[in-house]
Design a protein around this motif. Structure first.
Motif, PDB file in Angstrom:
ATOM      1  N   THR A  79       0.677  -1.345   0.040  1.00  0.00           N
ATOM      2  CA  THR A  79      -0.044   0.029  -0.058  1.00  0.00           C
ATOM      3  C   THR A  79       0.793   1.387   0.154  1.00  0.00           C
ATOM      4  N   THR A  80       2.272   1.196  -0.406  1.00  0.00           N
ATOM      5  CA  THR A  80       3.081   2.367  -0.705  1.00  0.00           C
ATOM      6  C   THR A  80       2.531   2.978  -1.927  1.00  0.00           C
ATOM      7  N   ALA A 135       0.103   2.443  -7.220  1.00  0.00           N
ATOM      8  CA  ALA A 135       0.094   2.909  -8.595  1.00  0.00           C
ATOM      9  C   ALA A 135       0.507   1.669  -9.687  1.00  0.00           C
ATOM     10  N   THR A 136       0.994   0.708  -9.253  1.00  0.00           N
ATOM     11  CA  THR A 136       1.369  -0.310  -9.893  1.00  0.00           C
ATOM     12  C   THR A 136       0.058  -1.422  -9.945  1.00  0.00           C
ATOM     13  N   ARG A 143      -8.465  -6.595  -5.010  1.00  0.00           N
ATOM     14  CA  ARG A 143      -7.116  -6.243  -4.374  1.00  0.00           C
ATOM     15  C   ARG A 143      -7.435  -6.521  -2.941  1.00  0.00           C
ATOM     16  N   LEU A 144      -6.409  -6.691  -2.316  1.00  0.00           N
ATOM     17  CA  LEU A 144      -6.211  -6.963  -0.942  1.00  0.00           C
ATOM     18  C   LEU A 144      -6.752  -5.676  -0.084  1.00  0.00           C
ATOM     19  N   GLY A 173       0.934   2.187   3.356  1.00  0.00           N
ATOM     20  CA  GLY A 173       2.677   2.215   3.302  1.00  0.00           C
ATOM     21  C   GLY A 173       3.100   0.784   3.851  1.00  0.00           C
ATOM     22  N   GLY A 174       2.240   0.008   4.191  1.00  0.00           N
ATOM     23  CA  GLY A 174       2.788  -1.392   4.376  1.00  0.00           C
ATOM     24  C   GLY A 174       3.191  -2.195   3.411  1.00  0.00           C
ATOM     25  N   GLU A 175       4.202  -2.904   3.758  1.00  0.00           N
ATOM     26  CA  GLU A 175       4.712  -3.932   2.791  1.00  0.00           C
ATOM     27  C   GLU A 175       4.212  -5.332   3.236  1.00  0.00           C
TER      28      GLU A 175
END
Ligand code: ZN
Length: 199
Positions: free
Chosen positions: A144-145, A150-151, A168-169, A176-178
């Motif tokens: 969610t960065t 954008a991707t 989408r999850l 901002g989470g990976e």
């Protein structure tokens, strides 16, 4: 410090997340523990260098091509493809034990600044795979960065033409989470709460 030792420290410090100080500590540890740490590391590095290859189908890293996930589609669900940024995210999804579909590993996010376009992320390969295969749903699990979002939007656009359902999850993934840093419960909740992606 001798040149040889300096070279070891330099090589170690080039790895992601390893600073100069931890590279020095690791180098010392390896030099002091040849039998138990250094030699097994050399042997494993040699095997990995010889055998690990990217999967031509999904870009996972494995000793087989196609990888063990792509090759085991009788035990898995070929109707779902989960798109992740990196192999570490695939590992996180697999650890959750929740997901039994297939994957596409992007190997990063779209970035004009770093010259990473759709080709570099294998997006045309994914499109061809969706068109040619049996997939009914593509689950976008990019982070969610800003770059991840954008991707995801680019992918939703590109895949719209194929007629596949794009989700989408959703909940549970902090902004901002990976993905690979999420605990398994959060990841399972995010997978269950996925929603249709609007272009
Ligand atoms: Zn694969």
């Amino acid at each position: 410090m001798h040149d040889v030792v300096a070279a070891l420290v330099r090589l170690l410090s080039r790895q992601p997340g390893v600073g100069k100080r931890s590279a020095e500590r690791a180098a010392l540890h390896l030099m002091r523990n040849k039998e138990t740490h250094l030699l097994p590391l050399i042997e494993t590095l040699r095997i990995v260098a010889e055998r690990v290859v990217p999967c031509a189908e999904c870009n996972n890293l494995d000793v087989a091509n196609p990888c063990h996930i792509c090759a085991s589609d009788r035990r898995r669900q070929p109707k779902q493809i989960c798109v992740v940024e990196d192999v570490s995210d695939l590992w996180a999804m697999e650890r959750s034990g929740m997901y039994k579909g297939m994957y596409h590993v992007l190997g990063g996010t779209l970035s004009a600044a770093e010259g990473r376009g759709p080709e570099a992320l294998g997006i045309p390969v994914l499109e061809r795979r969706v068109r040619a295969g049996v997939a009914e749903e593509v689950i976008l699990a990019t982070s969610t960065t800003l770059e991840g979002q954008a991707t995801a939007h680019y992918l939703a656009d590109a895949l719209e033409r194929t007629g596949v359902s794009v989700t989408r999850l959703a909940q549970g993934v902090p902004i901002g989470g990976e993905l690979c840093y999420l605990d398994e419960g959060t990841l399972v909740a995010a997978l269950q709460a996925r929603r249709r992606m609007a272009c």
